[in-house]
Structure formats: structure tokens, C-alpha cells
Design an enzyme around this catalytic site. Structure first.
Site, PDB file in Angstrom:
ATOM      1  N   GLY A 164       0.680  -1.151   0.147  1.00  0.00           N
ATOM      2  CA  GLY A 164      -0.045  -0.035  -0.154  1.00  0.00           C
ATOM      3  C   GLY A 164       0.703   1.379  -0.075  1.00  0.00           C
ATOM      4  O   GLY A 164       0.540   2.151  -0.663  1.00  0.00           O
ATOM      5  N   ILE A 165       1.914   1.233   0.754  1.00  0.00           N
ATOM      6  CA  ILE A 165       2.690   2.525   0.928  1.00  0.00           C
ATOM      7  C   ILE A 165       3.431   2.610  -0.439  1.00  0.00           C
ATOM      8  O   ILE A 165       3.723   3.880  -0.923  1.00  0.00           O
ATOM      9  CB  ILE A 165       3.592   2.464   2.243  1.00  0.00           C
ATOM     10  CG1 ILE A 165       2.911   2.486   3.328  1.00  0.00           C
ATOM     11  CG2 ILE A 165       4.806   3.526   2.078  1.00  0.00           C
ATOM     12  CD1 ILE A 165       3.705   2.216   4.629  1.00  0.00           C
ATOM     13  N   THR A 244      11.725   4.978   4.519  1.00  0.00           N
ATOM     14  CA  THR A 244      10.576   5.304   5.706  1.00  0.00           C
ATOM     15  C   THR A 244       9.986   4.105   6.371  1.00  0.00           C
ATOM     16  O   THR A 244       9.183   4.233   6.855  1.00  0.00           O
ATOM     17  CB  THR A 244       9.523   6.321   5.068  1.00  0.00           C
ATOM     18  OG1 THR A 244       9.140   5.314   3.782  1.00  0.00           O
ATOM     19  CG2 THR A 244      10.227   7.472   4.381  1.00  0.00           C
ATOM     20  N   ARG A 246      11.861   0.576   8.085  1.00  0.00           N
ATOM     21  CA  ARG A 246      12.488   0.388   9.162  1.00  0.00           C
ATOM     22  C   ARG A 246      14.012   0.580   9.048  1.00  0.00           C
ATOM     23  O   ARG A 246      14.663   0.078   8.129  1.00  0.00           O
ATOM     24  CB  ARG A 246      12.115  -1.228   9.593  1.00  0.00           C
ATOM     25  CG  ARG A 246      10.928  -1.161  10.149  1.00  0.00           C
ATOM     26  CD  ARG A 246      10.713  -0.435  11.547  1.00  0.00           C
ATOM     27  NE  ARG A 246       9.305  -0.647  12.226  1.00  0.00           N
ATOM     28  CZ  ARG A 246       8.397  -0.085  12.113  1.00  0.00           C
ATOM     29  NH1 ARG A 246       8.211   1.126  11.271  1.00  0.00           N
ATOM     30  NH2 ARG A 246       7.193  -0.121  12.880  1.00  0.00           N
ATOM     31  N   ASP A 270      13.860   8.268   7.704  1.00  0.00           N
ATOM     32  CA  ASP A 270      12.925   8.667   8.768  1.00  0.00           C
ATOM     33  C   ASP A 270      13.062   7.630   9.646  1.00  0.00           C
ATOM     34  O   ASP A 270      12.659   7.712  10.807  1.00  0.00           O
ATOM     35  CB  ASP A 270      11.469   8.649   8.209  1.00  0.00           C
ATOM     36  CG  ASP A 270      10.424   9.059   9.336  1.00  0.00           C
ATOM     37  OD1 ASP A 270      10.609   9.881   9.809  1.00  0.00           O
ATOM     38  OD2 ASP A 270       9.585   8.094   9.524  1.00  0.00           O
ATOM     39  N   GLU A 275      17.669   3.234  16.542  1.00  0.00           N
ATOM     40  CA  GLU A 275      16.547   4.421  16.918  1.00  0.00           C
ATOM     41  C   GLU A 275      16.217   4.076  18.293  1.00  0.00           C
ATOM     42  O   GLU A 275      15.931   3.020  18.377  1.00  0.00           O
ATOM     43  CB  GLU A 275      15.555   4.849  15.786  1.00  0.00           C
ATOM     44  CG  GLU A 275      14.514   3.751  15.569  1.00  0.00           C
ATOM     45  CD  GLU A 275      13.538   4.201  14.473  1.00  0.00           C
ATOM     46  OE1 GLU A 275      12.393   4.182  15.127  1.00  0.00           O
ATOM     47  OE2 GLU A 275      13.961   4.606  13.689  1.00  0.00           O
ATOM     48  N   HIS A 293      11.415   9.488  12.484  1.00  0.00           N
ATOM     49  CA  HIS A 293      10.242   8.479  12.521  1.00  0.00           C
ATOM     50  C   HIS A 293       8.820   8.783  12.769  1.00  0.00           C
ATOM     51  O   HIS A 293       8.144   8.524  13.817  1.00  0.00           O
ATOM     52  CB  HIS A 293      10.607   7.193  13.553  1.00  0.00           C
ATOM     53  CG  HIS A 293       9.915   5.937  13.186  1.00  0.00           C
ATOM     54  ND1 HIS A 293      10.589   4.642  13.678  1.00  0.00           N
ATOM     55  CD2 HIS A 293       8.844   5.635  12.524  1.00  0.00           C
ATOM     56  CE1 HIS A 293       9.745   3.770  13.157  1.00  0.00           C
ATOM     57  NE2 HIS A 293       8.624   4.360  12.467  1.00  0.00           N
TER      58      HIS A 293
END
Length: 333
Positions: A164-165, A244, A246, A270, A275, A293
Site C-alpha cells: 500500500g505504501i 521510511t 524500518r 525517517d 533508533e 520516525h
């Protein structure tokens, strides 16, 4: 009849009224602030005994840390469902949950537009190496030393993960005049209308022919460090990388070397491998466009995810099934 018990872990930002509205049909318990050590202690003490469903989110990781086996193993025996607010759920040990008979849901699709938008923002910024003039301007040096960037028009965008992304990124990038190719484990069906103009290519072809590579796939044992030193070596000189998804998808050491050597023109990130700790070399590089993120951090997206979590809890407690159970458990069932 005694109402079922649900526990929220961490904050609810926009739909707290809907959470509260579950009562009195559901008894609500909360652990919104605290530490991992305190949470585990309370679990062991029986404070949350009787809870059947848990509402948690990526943001709750700042409160309790990830739901590793350490936490899953001391959850009340009554817990049957963990309802997670977020499309990605690598901060939940799904295997440990499955072994204990706990079903897990996530919130797929809710964040697709927001993350696709941020991907394009980072891509354009990286193509223009926008950090360099921004830093110069803030330092009172006007433009500083100009390094001309690149136009997106005519560039080949390689998308790793046409879900979808990825499809949202493709749609937006096409409006900039980019040519779209992608790689999944399997090509989309020929009847798919997701993005018919995108071309399926092998992983190696995507690496060697793309001007921009966007990572839009889930992190798993099979995709960890999907981009490492051997993969960077296959890429075009001057490639742009955007992530964007992981941080663990990229070997950051290899990426930093590729940036230093000029193999990679710039990156838009991102997400990061360790992190919330970000490598100082990335923070200090003018070849890096960066955000912390925030792909799903819009009012509309976060509210939609929270609503879906609450709908999952209602369905689980009153109908015995999750609406959006995670893929791994559906495959095994």
C-alpha cells in the site's frame, strides 16, 4: 455477568473518548506512564490480572520498551489479544505471543498516505541535497557552497516493497515524471490495478538500474540488512536512497561508507538502525535529509489507527476474533 477487562499501555492521543466509551461493557485498566521495570513488576504482582486485551502502540515503546518475550512471558494468563496501533509491529515478539496463544493485530493501510507523502518529501529533499543550503542559511551564510541537485523528471525510481505504501509512493512519483519499477517476493498479478504502469524487475536489476531506491517493506529476519555492502556495490554511482520503513533494512555502516565514497549521492531517512539513537555521522552529514520516525505522525492517521485498535478490541472481546490479525498468525492458523 462480569465485563471483560482491557488494558491500555502508553498514550492515546486522539481517540481517548472512544476508549473511555468502552465502559461499562468493558472494565478499563491503564498503564500510560512509567518504566519497563515498573510495568514488569506490576505484571508479576497481579495488578493487571484478568485483562484479556491490551491496547499498545509504537509510542508505548517509550514507556515499556518492546514487547519482547521478557514481557510476554509475564502477561496475565487471561491475555488473549494484543491490539497494536501501527502498521509495523517489529517491537512485538509475535512468535512468543503465538506460543502463549495470544493473537496480535496491527493497523494496516491507515498510514499509507501519510508515509507515502513523507517518502516523497525526503526523496525530493535528498535529490536536491537540501540539508546543505538549509544549514548555510541558518548559519547566516545565505546559500553557502552550492552543490546542484537533481530533478526527479525522467529518473528511475526503484521501489522495494510494492504494498500500500509503495503503491502510494509510485502514484506520487509518477506525477513528478519518474519511471517506476519495483521488486516484491512475487510480482503483482497481471490483473492488479494497484499501479499498472510500474514494471516488475528482479532485485539485482532494481539495484543496478534505479536512480532512486525507496524502501517500503517490512523488517523481518529475511529482510534485515537487505541493503548492505554487496548491494551498494551493485548500484549506480550517484544513487539516492530513501527509507521510511524500518532502519534495520539498511546496514548503516555500509551506507555511510557509500556516502563518503560518493557512490550514494544522498539519502532521505525517517528510520534508523538503532533508533532513537542516531549515528552522529548521519546527523552531521549534509548529504542526509532526516526526520525522527514521523511517517505516520499526522492527526488524521494517528486517529484512524487508534479507532481501528478500539474496533479490534471490541471485536475480540465480544465476537472472539480480531479484524486485522497480523500476517504471520493468519498463515499458521
Amino acid at each position: 455477568m462480569t465485563p471483560p477487562i482491557a488494558l491500555v499501555v502508553g498514550p492515546i492521543f486522539f481517540e481517548d473518548a472512544k476508549w473511555q466509551a468502552l465502559a461499562p461493557e468493558v472494565t478499563l485498566k491503564e498503564y500510560r506512564k512509567g518504566t519497563r521495570e515498573e510495568f514488569i513488576s506490576l505484571l508479576k504482582s497481579g495488578t493487571f490480572d484478568g485483562a484479556e486485551a491490551i491496547f499498545r502502540s509504537n509510542e508505548s515503546t517509550a514507556v515499556t520498551g518492546p514487547f519482547t518475550e521478557e514481557i510476554v512471558s509475564v502477561l496475565p494468563s487471561t491475555v488473549k489479544y494484543i491490539c497494536h496501533s501501527g502498521a509495523g509491529y517489529d517491537n512485538i515478539d509475535v512468535e512468543a505471543c503465538t506460543k502463549r496463544g495470544i493473537q496480535v493485530s496491527n493497523t494496516p493501510h491507515c498510514n499509507e498516505d501519510a508515509v507515502a507523502d513523507l517518502t516523497i518529501y525526503l526523496m525530493i529533499g535528498a535529490l536536491r541535497q537540501i540539508t546543505r543550503p538549509n544549514n548555510a542559511l541558518r548559519a547566516g551564510k545565505w546559500r553557502g557552497t552550492i552543490v546542484p541537485g537533481h530533478d526527479p523528471q525522467g529518473k528511475i525510481l526503484g521501489i522495494l516493497g510494492m504494498g500500500g505504501i509503495g503503491s502510494g509512493v509510485a502514484k506520487r512519483a509518477e506525477a513528478f515524471g519518474m519511471k517506476i519499477q519495483y521488486h516484491n517476493r512475487h510480482p503483482l498479478p497481471s490483473t492488479s490495478t494497484t499501479h499498472p504502469s510500474a514494471t516488475y524487475v528482479s532485485f539485482d536489476e532494481l539495484l543496478s538500474t534505479s536512480d532512486v531506491i525507496s524502501l517500503n517493506l517490512a523488517l523481518s529476519h529475511g529482510t534485515e540488512h537487505i541493503l548492505g555492502a554487496p548491494e551498494f556495490a551493485q548500484m549506480k554511482k550517484g544513487v539516492v536512497i530513501v527509507n521510511t520503513a524500518r532502519g534495520g533494512l539498511i546496514d548503516e555502516e555500509a551506507m555511510i561508507r557509500a556516502l563518503d565514497e560518493g557512490k550514494v549521492f544522498s539519502v532521505g531517512l525517517d528510520v534508523f538502525e538503532n533508533e532513537p539513537h542516531v549515528d552522529a555521522r548521519l546527523l552531521g552529514s549534509e548529504k542526509v535529509v532526516i526526520s525522527p520516525h514521523i511517517g505516520a505522525a499526522t492527526v488524521e492517521t494517528m486517529a484512524a489507527m487508534e479507532r481501528l485498535v478500539i474496533e479490534n478490541i471490541k471485536s475480540a472481546l465480544f465476537d472472539g476474533k480480531l479484524l486485522t490479525q497480523v500476517h504471520e498468525q493468519l498463515v499458521k492458523s
